[in-house]
Write a protein that holds these residues in place. Structure first.
Motif, PDB file in Angstrom:
ATOM      1  N   VAL A  39       0.868  -1.177   0.000  1.00 32.36           N
ATOM      2  CA  VAL A  39       0.000   0.000   0.000  1.00 32.36           C
ATOM      3  C   VAL A  39       0.907   1.229   0.000  1.00 32.36           C
ATOM      4  CG1 VAL A  39      -1.797   1.291   1.208  1.00 32.36           C
ATOM      5  CG2 VAL A  39      -1.819  -1.216   1.247  1.00 32.36           C
ATOM      6  N   CYS A  40       0.832   2.013  -1.077  1.00 26.38           N
ATOM      7  CA  CYS A  40       1.673   3.201  -1.240  1.00 26.38           C
ATOM      8  C   CYS A  40       0.977   4.464  -0.756  1.00 26.38           C
ATOM      9  CB  CYS A  40       2.040   3.394  -2.703  1.00 26.38           C
ATOM     10  SG  CYS A  40       2.901   1.997  -3.401  1.00 26.38           S
ATOM     11  N   ALA A  41      -0.338   4.501  -0.894  1.00 26.88           N
ATOM     12  CA  ALA A  41      -1.105   5.686  -0.500  1.00 26.88           C
ATOM     13  C   ALA A  41      -2.530   5.270  -0.181  1.00 26.88           C
ATOM     14  CB  ALA A  41      -1.098   6.722  -1.611  1.00 26.88           C
ATOM     15  N   ILE A  42      -3.159   6.041   0.679  1.00 24.60           N
ATOM     16  CA  ILE A  42      -4.589   5.898   0.940  1.00 24.60           C
ATOM     17  C   ILE A  42      -5.224   7.253   0.685  1.00 24.60           C
ATOM     18  CG2 ILE A  42      -4.393   3.974   2.546  1.00 24.60           C
ATOM     19  CD1 ILE A  42      -4.663   5.961   4.836  1.00 24.60           C
ATOM     20  N   GLY A  43      -6.462   7.236   0.325  1.00 27.63           N
ATOM     21  CA  GLY A  43      -7.125   8.490   0.062  1.00 27.63           C
ATOM     22  C   GLY A  43      -8.586   8.438   0.447  1.00 27.63           C
ATOM     23  N   HIS A  44      -9.139   9.606   0.627  1.00 26.06           N
ATOM     24  CA  HIS A  44     -10.582   9.713   0.791  1.00 26.06           C
ATOM     25  C   HIS A  44     -11.020  11.023   0.158  1.00 26.06           C
ATOM     26  CE1 HIS A  44      -9.366  11.973   4.426  1.00 26.06           C
ATOM     27  NE2 HIS A  44     -10.483  12.640   4.229  1.00 26.06           N
ATOM     28  N   GLY A  45     -12.283  11.082  -0.158  1.00 23.92           N
ATOM     29  CA  GLY A  45     -12.797  12.280  -0.787  1.00 23.92           C
ATOM     30  C   GLY A  45     -14.259  12.142  -1.087  1.00 23.92           C
ATOM     31  N   SER A  46     -14.762  13.100  -1.840  1.00 20.34           N
ATOM     32  CA  SER A  46     -16.178  13.093  -2.159  1.00 20.34           C
ATOM     33  C   SER A  46     -16.400  13.608  -3.577  1.00 20.34           C
ATOM     34  CB  SER A  46     -16.960  13.945  -1.160  1.00 20.34           C
ATOM     35  OG  SER A  46     -16.518  15.287  -1.193  1.00 20.34           O
ATOM     36  N   ALA A  47     -17.548  13.252  -4.099  1.00 18.23           N
ATOM     37  CA  ALA A  47     -17.994  13.744  -5.400  1.00 18.23           C
ATOM     38  C   ALA A  47     -19.438  14.162  -5.253  1.00 18.23           C
ATOM     39  CB  ALA A  47     -17.855  12.649  -6.461  1.00 18.23           C
ATOM     40  N   MET A  48     -19.819  15.147  -6.040  1.00 20.09           N
ATOM     41  CA  MET A  48     -21.194  15.627  -5.956  1.00 20.09           C
ATOM     42  C   MET A  48     -21.847  15.603  -7.328  1.00 20.09           C
ATOM     43  SD  MET A  48     -20.542  19.622  -5.259  1.00 20.09           S
ATOM     44  CE  MET A  48     -20.632  20.739  -6.640  1.00 20.09           C
TER      45      MET A  48
END
Length: 158
Positions: A141-150
């Motif tokens: 695992v090199c990176a983790i991310g979170h976010g949103s879209a609308m």
């Protein structure tokens, strides 16, 4: 009503986004192919559905930074696209990224895979998480991310 773009349903609540189209993997791949930057990087969509999205990217020398690691911008791009495609599997195709956060864990040294899944869905917004891993036997695992879209109305600028 079913049509060539997928299943649609009507949302009747006040302020709703209107017709929502369910996107299948072929339509999602066409959307990815319509993104010149994704084509430039050679990103592939290998899994797509309400339970999650997986994309792959083959690393080549021009995607590396000065120390020989995959550039952080490439990892951020994967987080952005995977989160938004995961949200699109739930909200439909008329969406845009509204936020992302990326945590770089280790240098990326091999071909990459990103898997994203939706954690929460509202009427017009979805929040998702993802893991960017190497496509090696140990899947680092090199990176983790979170976010949103609308969701947005078709043809309406933000």
């Amino acid at each position: 009503m079913d049509n060539a773009r997928g299943r649609t349903d009507e949302r009747s609540s006040k302020g709703s986004i209107g017709r929502r189209t369910t996107v299948n993997i072929d339509l999602a791949r066409a959307a990815l192919a319509a993104q010149p930057f994704s084509v430039l990087l050679g990103t592939r969509l290998v899994e797509y559905g309400p339970s999650g999205v997986t994309m792959e990217l083959d690393v080549r020398p021009e995607l590396l930074q000065q120390h020989g690691y995959v550039h952080g911008g490439v990892l951020s791009y994967l987080v952005d696209n995977a989160i938004t495609f995961a949200a699109g599997a739930v909200l439909g195709p008329e969406i845009v990224t509204s936020s992302i956060t990326v945590e770089y864990l280790r240098p990326a040294l091999a071909d990459l895979s990103v898997h994203a899944w939706v954690e929460h869905t509202g009427r017009t917004r979805a929040v998702a998480r993802c893991d960017v891993t190497t496509r090696t036997t140990d899947q680092v695992v090199c990176a983790i991310g979170h976010g949103s879209a609308m969701a947005r109305r078709s043809g309406t600028p933000l």
